[in-house]
Design an enzyme around this catalytic site. Sequence first.
Site, PDB file in Angstrom:
ATOM      1  N   ASN A  15       0.854  -1.187   0.000  1.00 18.36           N
ATOM      2  CA  ASN A  15       0.000   0.000   0.000  1.00 18.36           C
ATOM      3  C   ASN A  15       0.882   1.226   0.000  1.00 18.36           C
ATOM      4  O   ASN A  15       2.033   1.159   0.419  1.00 18.36           O
ATOM      5  CB  ASN A  15      -0.841   0.021   1.278  1.00 18.36           C
ATOM      6  CG  ASN A  15      -2.086  -0.816   1.153  1.00 18.36           C
ATOM      7  OD1 ASN A  15      -2.517  -1.146   0.059  1.00 18.36           O
ATOM      8  ND2 ASN A  15      -2.660  -1.153   2.274  1.00 18.36           N
TER       9      ASN A  15
ATOM     10  N   PHE B 177      -7.793   4.266  11.634  1.00 20.02           N
ATOM     11  CA  PHE B 177      -7.787   5.297  10.606  1.00 20.02           C
ATOM     12  C   PHE B 177      -8.692   4.855   9.469  1.00 20.02           C
ATOM     13  O   PHE B 177      -8.880   3.652   9.251  1.00 20.02           O
ATOM     14  CB  PHE B 177      -6.365   5.511  10.059  1.00 20.02           C
ATOM     15  CG  PHE B 177      -5.598   6.539  10.842  1.00 20.02           C
ATOM     16  CD1 PHE B 177      -5.137   6.246  12.116  1.00 20.02           C
ATOM     17  CD2 PHE B 177      -5.346   7.793  10.310  1.00 20.02           C
ATOM     18  CE1 PHE B 177      -4.449   7.191  12.853  1.00 20.02           C
ATOM     19  CE2 PHE B 177      -4.654   8.746  11.039  1.00 20.02           C
ATOM     20  CZ  PHE B 177      -4.198   8.451  12.310  1.00 20.02           C
TER      21      PHE B 177
HETATM   22  N1  CTP Z   1      -6.491  -2.187   9.184  1.00 15.60           N
HETATM   23  C1  CTP Z   1      -5.916  -3.238   9.884  1.00 15.60           C
HETATM   24  N2  CTP Z   1      -5.728  -4.444   9.297  1.00 15.60           N
HETATM   25  C2  CTP Z   1      -6.120  -4.639   8.014  1.00 15.60           C
HETATM   26  C3  CTP Z   1      -6.707  -3.581   7.282  1.00 15.60           C
HETATM   27  C4  CTP Z   1      -6.880  -2.372   7.896  1.00 15.60           C
HETATM   28  O1  CTP Z   1      -5.565  -3.042  11.051  1.00 15.60           O
HETATM   29  N3  CTP Z   1      -5.928  -5.823   7.471  1.00 15.60           N
HETATM   30  C5  CTP Z   1      -6.717  -0.916   9.864  1.00 15.60           C
HETATM   31  C6  CTP Z   1      -5.876   0.226   9.399  1.00 15.60           C
HETATM   32  O2  CTP Z   1      -4.690   0.333  10.132  1.00 15.60           O
HETATM   33  C7  CTP Z   1      -6.809   1.400   9.652  1.00 15.60           C
HETATM   34  C8  CTP Z   1      -8.175   0.852   9.458  1.00 15.60           C
HETATM   35  O3  CTP Z   1      -8.038  -0.562   9.607  1.00 15.60           O
HETATM   36  O4  CTP Z   1      -6.717   1.839  10.989  1.00 15.60           O
HETATM   37  C9  CTP Z   1      -8.840   1.126   8.163  1.00 15.60           C
HETATM   38  O5  CTP Z   1      -8.024   0.841   7.073  1.00 15.60           O
HETATM   39  P1  CTP Z   1      -8.519   1.064   5.579  1.00 15.60           P
HETATM   40  O6  CTP Z   1      -7.491   0.574   4.669  1.00 15.60           O
HETATM   41  O7  CTP Z   1      -8.988   2.481   5.417  1.00 15.60           O
HETATM   42  O8  CTP Z   1      -9.819   0.166   5.585  1.00 15.60           O
HETATM   43  P2  CTP Z   1     -10.074  -1.262   5.031  1.00 15.60           P
HETATM   44  O9  CTP Z   1     -10.229  -2.204   6.159  1.00 15.60           O
HETATM   45  O10 CTP Z   1      -9.083  -1.622   4.007  1.00 15.60           O
HETATM   46  O11 CTP Z   1     -11.525  -1.085   4.385  1.00 15.60           O
HETATM   47  P3  CTP Z   1     -11.908  -0.732   2.884  1.00 15.60           P
HETATM   48  O12 CTP Z   1     -11.229  -1.726   2.038  1.00 15.60           O
HETATM   49  O13 CTP Z   1     -13.415  -0.839   2.928  1.00 15.60           O
HETATM   50  O14 CTP Z   1     -11.487   0.691   2.642  1.00 15.60           O
END
Ligand code: CTP
Length: 401
Positions: free
Chosen positions: A209, A325
């Site tokens: 990412n 976040f």
């Molecule tokens: N996060 C996490 N573990 C994951 C994915 C996300 O801990 N496998 C946490 C990130 O650190 C952040 C939050 O979840 O605090 C949201 O991350 P984001 O990438 O915005 O959300 P997603 O879970 O990927 O949701 P979407 O794909 O619907 O945007």
Amino acid sequence: MLDGRRVLLIISGGIAAYKSLELIRRLKDRGAAVRCILTKGGAQFVTPLSVAALSGDKVYQDTFSLTDEAEMGHIRLSREADLVVVAPATANLLAKMAAGIADDLASTALLATDKPVLVAPAMNTMMWDHVATQANVATLAGRGIHRVGPAAGDLACGEVGSGRMAEPAAILERIAELLGGGGPLAGVKAVVTSGPTFEAIDPVRYIANRSSGKQGHAIAAALAALGADVTLVSGPVALDDPAGLRTIHVESAVQMLNAVRGELPADVVVCAAAVADWTVANRAPHKRKKQAGAPPPVIELAPNPDILATVSKAAGLRPRLVVGFAAETERLLDNARDKLARKGCDWIIANDVSEDSGTFGGDANRIHLIDAEGIEDWPLLDKTEVAARLAARIATALGAE
Ligand code: CTP
């Protein structure tokens, strides 16, 4: 009282060096042990004899002095302190710290230390305002270096503006805060995830990412600055490990989850990492080779564990406060609210990461803090400022329970 606490005071060259003599006296009055490094420039303003007399110890002046090196190397000198204080900190010394230059005893000790560092800048106002100095100060803040001052007022050079070294009383107050184990988050265990995760396709390639780690690292440093015991779990980033806390380096989401689990129980967990949602199910043990005429390989993805949701729902081990976040490119607030409910955390910090927002890799961030009660819109702030405000909010939330 600072009984038995050990301060390494670095006095660099500035007219404000005379105030450092007063600082030594006040530190000693409170029971601290003070050891001093006097730079060449510093010795133009105060004498080694007066520094030695006030500190009650010998004064360290030169990296290559055979006796100093034999009795106490620069590494021991910087490690045998609980806190390193640079007062006055000249523009030159701040620049050396930011660049990692070690060309005298002071800068070498600063590079070798594993202890918190507090700087009290003092310089001409034009030098303080210069973009180079401001960039260096921002770099140091990002690494968790603490700062007190400078104050504004009449400067020794006759000009008026920002650049006066903070008064000894103000420096002492910060020292007491940093050393006393004080601070509003004293006794609080905090875990922060930061940076991206790398999901290997083969030993050479990976999926990742976009994330610089700047915001997460700044939050870890800000929590530590308020006295929290902080572990930062960081994916691969191009940032230095912040001072004054523990950093665990990981690559993949699974490694990140395991590292976070290993740190529980904790009082607060902040998930600022941009975790890859998928890992590669058909990871190749050897480098995938191109074969003439063959179709490109198919990469099979499998879902990664959700660290934020796992921590939020950890039975018996749920932290008192879990902060996530939401990096969104559209429908920011709706998506963030949905995430709060879905992941079960207490707060979501929503930020817009669409291409024109400048958030990724940039130094500024505009966030919205969302909890069960509602939404707080914050102005566009430097990421270190966002971190400081968030740490203060966390302190209030934990203290209010
Ligand atoms: N996060 C996490 N573990 C994951 C994915 C996300 O801990 N496998 C946490 C990130 O650190 C952040 C939050 O979840 O605090 C949201 O991350 P984001 O990438 O915005 O959300 P997603 O879970 O990927 O949701 P979407 O794909 O619907 O945007």
